[in-house]
Scaffold this motif. Structure first.
Motif, PDB file in Angstrom:
ATOM      1  N   LEU A  63      -3.702  -4.052   7.049  1.00 34.13           N
ATOM      2  CA  LEU A  63      -3.851  -5.180   6.447  1.00 34.13           C
ATOM      3  C   LEU A  63      -2.496  -5.769   6.468  1.00 34.13           C
ATOM      4  CD1 LEU A  63      -5.081  -4.083   2.687  1.00 34.13           C
ATOM      5  CD2 LEU A  63      -6.239  -5.250   4.512  1.00 34.13           C
ATOM      6  N   GLY A  64      -2.002  -5.701   7.755  1.00 35.94           N
ATOM      7  CA  GLY A  64      -1.051  -6.559   8.203  1.00 35.94           C
ATOM      8  C   GLY A  64      -0.957  -7.936   8.066  1.00 35.94           C
ATOM      9  N   GLN A 108      -9.759  -3.732   0.220  1.00 31.22           N
ATOM     10  CA  GLN A 108      -8.535  -4.063   0.444  1.00 31.22           C
ATOM     11  C   GLN A 108      -7.461  -3.841  -0.613  1.00 31.22           C
ATOM     12  OE1 GLN A 108      -9.794  -8.155   1.332  1.00 31.22           O
ATOM     13  NE2 GLN A 108      -9.912  -7.713   3.593  1.00 31.22           N
ATOM     14  N   GLN A 109      -8.159  -3.840  -1.978  1.00 31.87           N
ATOM     15  CA  GLN A 109      -6.955  -3.678  -2.942  1.00 31.87           C
ATOM     16  C   GLN A 109      -6.753  -2.038  -2.773  1.00 31.87           C
ATOM     17  OE1 GLN A 109      -7.781  -5.141  -6.847  1.00 31.87           O
ATOM     18  NE2 GLN A 109      -9.354  -6.284  -5.967  1.00 31.87           N
ATOM     19  N   GLN A 110      -7.499  -1.020  -2.506  1.00 30.33           N
ATOM     20  CA  GLN A 110      -7.556   0.099  -2.580  1.00 30.33           C
ATOM     21  C   GLN A 110      -6.657   0.547  -1.529  1.00 30.33           C
ATOM     22  OE1 GLN A 110      -6.812   2.439  -4.660  1.00 30.33           O
ATOM     23  NE2 GLN A 110      -9.027   3.329  -4.777  1.00 30.33           N
ATOM     24  N   ARG A 111      -6.437  -0.203  -0.160  1.00 32.85           N
ATOM     25  CA  ARG A 111      -5.834   0.158   0.822  1.00 32.85           C
ATOM     26  C   ARG A 111      -4.416  -0.207   0.455  1.00 32.85           C
ATOM     27  NH1 ARG A 111      -8.471  -0.082   6.424  1.00 32.85           N
ATOM     28  NH2 ARG A 111     -10.650  -0.150   6.098  1.00 32.85           N
ATOM     29  N   VAL A 112      -4.092  -1.321  -0.178  1.00 35.30           N
ATOM     30  CA  VAL A 112      -2.772  -1.885  -0.660  1.00 35.30           C
ATOM     31  C   VAL A 112      -2.306  -0.993  -1.556  1.00 35.30           C
ATOM     32  CG1 VAL A 112      -1.478  -3.246  -2.056  1.00 35.30           C
ATOM     33  CG2 VAL A 112      -3.212  -4.342  -0.523  1.00 35.30           C
ATOM     34  N   ALA A 113      -3.078   0.080  -2.311  1.00 34.40           N
ATOM     35  CA  ALA A 113      -2.463   1.065  -3.288  1.00 34.40           C
ATOM     36  C   ALA A 113      -2.317   2.237  -2.568  1.00 34.40           C
ATOM     37  CB  ALA A 113      -3.671   1.391  -4.386  1.00 34.40           C
TER      38      ALA A 113
END
Length: 340
Positions: free
Chosen positions: A123-124, A138-143
Motif C-alpha cells: 500500500l505504498g 486495504q484497511q486490514q493491510r494498514v492494520a
C-alpha cells in the motif's frame, strides 16, 4: 528481525463452570507461525488473549524468550495485534495510522518506518488515504502494517480475515504468510477457517474444550489426524461402516490401513476422505449416482452403495459421465483412515 520462543505453560482459565483453557501447553519456536483452529468456544481466542495480556489465566505461565511475562500488563509485552475489526483511527490517514504506535514509543524516523511498512503490505501509494477511502482488505493491510511497524517480538492475529469476502481473504492470507516469512516474527494466528489455517501455518493446533487435540504440520493434521475429532473437524469425511481386523478395516469390500491400530470391537466406523473415493461409470455397477454438485474445478458426487451414502470428489469435467441415477463402480484408495 529474529523471532523469539513462546511457551504457554499449563494455562487454565475458567468462566463459571466452563473450562476455556484446560492445562493448555503450547510451545512456539522462534519465527514460527502457529495457527490455532477449532470450533467456537474451544479456547483459541482465550489463549491468544492470555498471551497478549488482555486476559488473566487462573494458573500457568506465559514465557517469551525464556522470560516469565505472566505478571506484565499488555502494554509491557511488546506484542503487535491485528483483530477482526480493523480498529483504524478514522481521522488519520493510512500513514499516520501506521505511525501511531511508533509515535507513542518516541521512535525517530517514524514516518520512514511507517512508509516502509505500507510498502511491505503493498500500500505504498495509499499513504494519504483515510480509512473510509480504503476497501476492507486495504484497511486490514494498514492494520497489519501498524502492528508490524513497532517491530513486535510476537505478532498476534485474531481472526483477521473473517470479515472479508472470499477472494480478498485468500489474497490477504497469502500476503500475511509472505510478510511473516520475510519479517520472521513469531506469530500466533487464531481462526475457525480450516483452509486458512492449513494454508498459512508452519504448524496447526486443533483445539477442543480448552485443550490441544493435535499440534502438527498442516499435511500431518490432514493426512494423519490424531483423533476422530480432528479427522472430522479438518476437512470432510465419509462415515462408513466397516469391520476391523488388526491394523486394517474392511470397508465396502476394500481393506484400508488404520492410522492408529484399533482396540475397538470388530464393527467400527471409518472416516474416509471424499478424495479417496473413486467413482467410475459402469453399466454393471451396483452403486448409483444420487446427486452431483458443481463446485468449480472439483465437484461433489454423492452415490449410494446399497444403503450406504458416499460422497466423492471428482474433476468437474467428468460430471457429464456421472448423471443422477447412473450406475457406477466405487473404489476406495488405500489411504490410512481414522475411526470415528
Amino acid at each position: 528481525m529474529t523471532g523469539v520462543a513462546v511457551h504457554l505453560k499449563g494455562l487454565r482459565r475458567t468462566f463459571g463452570s466452563v473450562h476455556a483453557l484446560d492445562n493448555l501447553d503450547l510451545a512456539i519456536a522462534p519465527g514460527e507461525l502457529i495457527a490455532l483452529l477449532g470450533p467456537s468456544g474451544c479456547g483459541k481466542t482465550t489463549a491468544l488473549r492470555v498471551l497478549a495480556g488482555l486476559e488473566d489465566a487462573d494458573s500457568g505461565q506465559v514465557l517469551v524468550d525464556g522470560r516469565d511475562i505472566t505478571p506484565l500488563p499488555a502494554s509491557k509485552r511488546d506484542m503487535g495485534m491485528v483483530f477482526q475489526a480493523y480498529s483504524l483511527f478514522p481521522h488519520l490517514n493510512a500513514l499516520d495510522n501506521v505511525k501511531f504506535g511508533l509515535s507513542l514509543r518516541g521512535r525517530s524516523r517514524s514516518a520512514t518506518r511507517a512508509q516502509d511498512m505500507l510498502d511491505l503490505v503493498g500500500l505504498g501509494g495509499f499513504a494519504a488515504r483515510f480509512p473510509h477511502q480504503l476497501s476492507g482488505g486495504q484497511q486490514q493491510r494498514v492494520a497489519l502494517a501498524r502492528a508490524l511497524a513497532i517491530e513486535p517480538r510476537v505478532l498476534l492475529l485474531d481472526e483477521p480475515l473473517s470479515a472479508l469476502d472470499a477472494k480478498v481473504r485468500v489474497q490477504l492470507r497469502d500476503e500475511i504468510r509472505r510478510i511473516q516469512t520475510e519479517v520472521g516474527t513469531t506469530t500466533l494466528f487464531v481462526t475457525h477457517d480450516q483452509e486458512e489455517a492449513l494454508a498459512v501455518a508452519d504448524r496447526v493446533g486443533v483445539m477442543r474444550a480448552g485443550r490441544l487435540e493435535q499440534l502438527a504440520a498442516p499435511a500431518e493434521i490432514y493426512q494423519s489426524p490424531a483423533s476422530a475429532f480432528v479427522a472430522e473437524f479438518v476437512g470432510l469425511s465419509n462415515r462408513l461402516p466397516g469391520t476391523v481386523a488388526g491394523d486394517e478395516i474392511e470397508v465396502l469390500g476394500h481393506r484400508l490401513p488404520l492410522i492408529t491400530p484399533a482396540s475397538s470391537p470388530p464393527s467400527a466406523t471409518a472416516l474416509v476422505r471424499p478424495e479417496s473415493v473413486l467413482v467410475e461409470p459402469d453399466p454393471d455397477g451396483e452403486a448409483r449416482v444420487l446427486t452431483t454438485s458443481f463446485l468449480g474445478p472439483i465437484s461433489k458426487v454423492t452415490v449410494t452403495v446399497g444403503e450406504v451414502v458416499v460422497v466423492a470428489q471428482v474433476a468437474s469435467d467428468r460430471l457429464a459421465s456421472l448423471p443422477a441415477g447412473a450406475p457406477v463402480r466405487v473404489t476406495l484408495a488405500p489411504s490410512p483412515v481414522a475411526l470415528a
